[in-house]
Design a protein around this motif. Structure first.
Motif, PDB file in Angstrom:
ATOM      1  N   MET A   1       0.840  -1.186   0.000  1.00 52.12           N
ATOM      2  CA  MET A   1       0.000   0.000   0.000  1.00 52.12           C
ATOM      3  C   MET A   1       0.878   1.239   0.000  1.00 52.12           C
ATOM      4  O   MET A   1       1.868   1.301   0.715  1.00 52.12           O
ATOM      5  CB  MET A   1      -0.884  -0.060   1.244  1.00 52.12           C
ATOM      6  N   ARG A   7       1.546   8.531  -3.543  1.00 52.86           N
ATOM      7  CA  ARG A   7       0.588   8.529  -4.647  1.00 52.86           C
ATOM      8  C   ARG A   7       0.673   9.846  -5.429  1.00 52.86           C
ATOM      9  O   ARG A   7       0.631   9.862  -6.651  1.00 52.86           O
ATOM     10  CB  ARG A   7      -0.826   8.309  -4.108  1.00 52.86           C
ATOM     11  N   ASP A  72      -0.737  -1.355  -7.084  1.00 46.82           N
ATOM     12  CA  ASP A  72      -1.492  -0.267  -6.462  1.00 46.82           C
ATOM     13  C   ASP A  72      -2.103   0.605  -7.548  1.00 46.82           C
ATOM     14  O   ASP A  72      -1.456   0.899  -8.558  1.00 46.82           O
ATOM     15  CB  ASP A  72      -0.571   0.604  -5.600  1.00 46.82           C
TER      16      ASP A  72
END
Length: 95
Positions: A1, A7, A72
């Motif tokens: 994760m 991100r 992901d």
């Protein structure tokens, strides 16, 4: 994760990238999964697109591929989505 900051960095790296794979009218089949797996192994970060004739939406395709390939989902916008999977042997992208 991956974290929110990671991100965001990956979204920035993916922005200028070209789409390398497309999901067409046959949807997500074995060869599609194999191609995405090979691309993730080589590049770590890839951008894909779902065509209008695709039976799945970009969000569904991203979720299915991410689950099958232990990747992901970086982002989904419209018909395009970005996947990331760290290469354990030779990482290319520093997070």
């Amino acid at each position: 994760m991956i974290t929110t900051k990671q991100r965001a960095k990956l979204r920035g790296l993916a922005n200028p990238m070209d789409t390398i794979l497309q999901i067409g009218k046959s949807g997500i089949i074995g060869t599609t999964i194999t191609q995405v797996d090979e691309a993730l192994s080589a590049r770590e970060l890839i951008k894909l697109r779902c065509l209008e004739t695709s039976p799945v939406t970009a969000k569904e395709a991203a979720a299915t591929l991410a689950e099958n390939l232990e990747a992901d989902i970086v982002q989904v916008i419209g018909t395009r989505f970005v996947l990331f999977r760290r290469n354990k042997k030779a990482p290319q992208i520093e997070l």
